[in-house]
Design a protein around this motif. Sequence first.
Motif, short mmCIF file in Angstrom:
data_model
loop_
_atom_site.label_atom_id
_atom_site.label_comp_id
_atom_site.label_asym_id
_atom_site.label_seq_id
_atom_site.Cartn_x
_atom_site.Cartn_y
_atom_site.Cartn_z
N SER A 76 -6.29 12.38 15.51
CA SER A 76 -6.02 13.28 14.40
C SER A 76 -4.53 13.30 14.07
CB SER A 76 -6.49 14.69 14.77
OG SER A 76 -6.21 15.60 13.74
N ALA A 77 -4.24 13.33 12.76
CA ALA A 77 -2.85 13.27 12.31
C ALA A 77 -2.64 14.17 11.11
CB ALA A 77 -2.46 11.84 11.95
N SER A 78 -1.41 14.57 10.90
CA SER A 78 -1.01 15.28 9.69
C SER A 78 -0.72 14.24 8.62
CB SER A 78 0.24 16.12 9.98
OG SER A 78 0.73 16.71 8.81
N VAL A 79 -1.36 14.37 7.45
CA VAL A 79 -1.33 13.32 6.43
C VAL A 79 -0.88 13.88 5.09
CG1 VAL A 79 -2.69 11.58 5.22
CG2 VAL A 79 -3.25 12.16 7.58
N HIS A 80 -0.03 13.14 4.39
CA HIS A 80 0.23 13.43 2.99
C HIS A 80 0.54 12.13 2.26
CE1 HIS A 80 4.46 13.26 4.33
NE2 HIS A 80 4.76 13.04 3.07
N ALA A 81 0.27 12.10 0.96
CA ALA A 81 0.45 10.90 0.16
C ALA A 81 1.51 11.13 -0.92
CB ALA A 81 -0.87 10.48 -0.49
N TYR A 82 2.22 10.07 -1.27
CA TYR A 82 3.22 10.16 -2.33
C TYR A 82 3.43 8.77 -2.93
CZ TYR A 82 6.58 8.14 0.99
OH TYR A 82 7.22 7.31 1.88
N ARG A 83 4.10 8.73 -4.07
CA ARG A 83 4.49 7.47 -4.70
C ARG A 83 5.92 7.14 -4.30
NH1 ARG A 83 1.75 5.67 -9.34
NH2 ARG A 83 -0.47 6.13 -9.07
N ASP A 84 6.15 5.92 -3.84
CA ASP A 84 7.50 5.56 -3.45
C ASP A 84 8.32 5.13 -4.67
OD1 ASP A 84 6.86 2.90 -4.06
OD2 ASP A 84 6.77 2.26 -1.96
N TYR A 85 9.55 4.74 -4.44
CA TYR A 85 10.48 4.38 -5.51
C TYR A 85 9.94 3.28 -6.40
CZ TYR A 85 14.83 2.63 -7.61
OH TYR A 85 15.80 2.21 -8.48
N TRP A 86 9.15 2.37 -5.83
CA TRP A 86 8.63 1.22 -6.58
C TRP A 86 7.29 1.50 -7.24
CZ3 TRP A 86 12.71 -1.66 -6.70
CH2 TRP A 86 13.58 -1.67 -5.60
N GLY A 87 6.74 2.71 -7.05
CA GLY A 87 5.48 3.08 -7.69
C GLY A 87 4.25 2.87 -6.84
N SER A 88 4.43 2.47 -5.58
CA SER A 88 3.29 2.23 -4.68
C SER A 88 2.85 3.53 -4.02
CB SER A 88 3.69 1.22 -3.59
OG SER A 88 4.23 0.04 -4.16
N THR A 89 1.54 3.67 -3.77
CA THR A 89 1.01 4.84 -3.08
C THR A 89 1.21 4.69 -1.58
OG1 THR A 89 -0.64 5.27 -4.79
CG2 THR A 89 -1.04 6.22 -2.61
N VAL A 90 1.83 5.70 -0.97
CA VAL A 90 2.11 5.68 0.46
C VAL A 90 1.33 6.82 1.13
CG1 VAL A 90 3.88 5.85 2.25
CG2 VAL A 90 4.43 4.80 0.03
N THR A 91 0.61 6.50 2.19
CA THR A 91 -0.01 7.52 3.04
C THR A 91 0.87 7.70 4.26
OG1 THR A 91 -2.23 6.86 2.31
CG2 THR A 91 -2.08 8.15 4.33
N ALA A 92 1.59 8.82 4.32
CA ALA A 92 2.47 9.10 5.45
C ALA A 92 1.73 10.00 6.43
CB ALA A 92 3.75 9.78 4.97
#
Length: 308
Positions: A76-92
Amino acid sequence: MSQSQGQSQSRSTQSQTQSQTGPVRVPSDRWRLQVVHRTEFRYGGPVRSSYNEARMTPENSSRQTTLRSRVEIEPSASVHAYRDYWGSTVTAFDTHGPHTELVVKATSVVEAGPEPQVVEPVGWADLAAPDVQDRFGEFLRPSRLTAMDGSVVQEVRDVLGDAGPREAGHLVCRFVYDHIEYLTGSTNVKTNAMQAWEKGKGVCQDISHVSVGLLRALGLPARYVSGYLHPRPSAGIGQAVTGESHAWVEWWDGGWSGFDPTNVVEIGPRHVTLARGRDYSDVPPLKGIFSGPRSEGSSVTVEVTRLA
């Protein structure tokens, strides 16, 4: 310590879904693909903390529609998603309970087709204009992984002759294809373009780095693209095949044009786009750091199925 690929709620999940109503017909020039990308890291003892970024969510564009996408993490992990500088979707995600394995599984269903009709190409003089140079500066400068020696650039110039930018883009990709043999295991994620060129062997990452480096040296803004390629054009509907992460290039000649220099083919319904950047270092499918015993290894599998 660092980890990279190249790495619920008892299972943590980040998902994106585009809802649909009623039956959907896929046009004849498009494929509906399911991609299951699984990465597993193993450690010599309990790891206390782990911080990671996954770029495994396909984009939505005029060429590609992501119908469903889910990233699952164990433990189990703490998860959030965002768009990086280049426009790619990142799941952190980060996890802090003791664990001896880390498993990341990304499952996506994507409808992909050929590149849309692009605008009329511009000329070399247009590419040299100050506003274009400023707008695409980051895709015109060489990076550590894409820099090419002047002697190789001059060799390419001699091959191009009077070709315009769009034709030159295709000629560069074919030039690289003719000079670098595809050979799995001949390089690694840290190999730069000139090292691959001098060796004369490499994988899709190296072939794309060399292509990007030469395109930029000629004055064409170019970017590195990561994703997947369905490896069998003749595969039947519902047939699961073993795939792998793939890379190709795009250059700007009035609009963005994509090409797969590893296979010398246009980008089409078998290509699934994940992320873009200056080179591989901007788009690794999975990277992170952890605190604990040394890693004992990792494994990666990619399964691609044509659904329609």
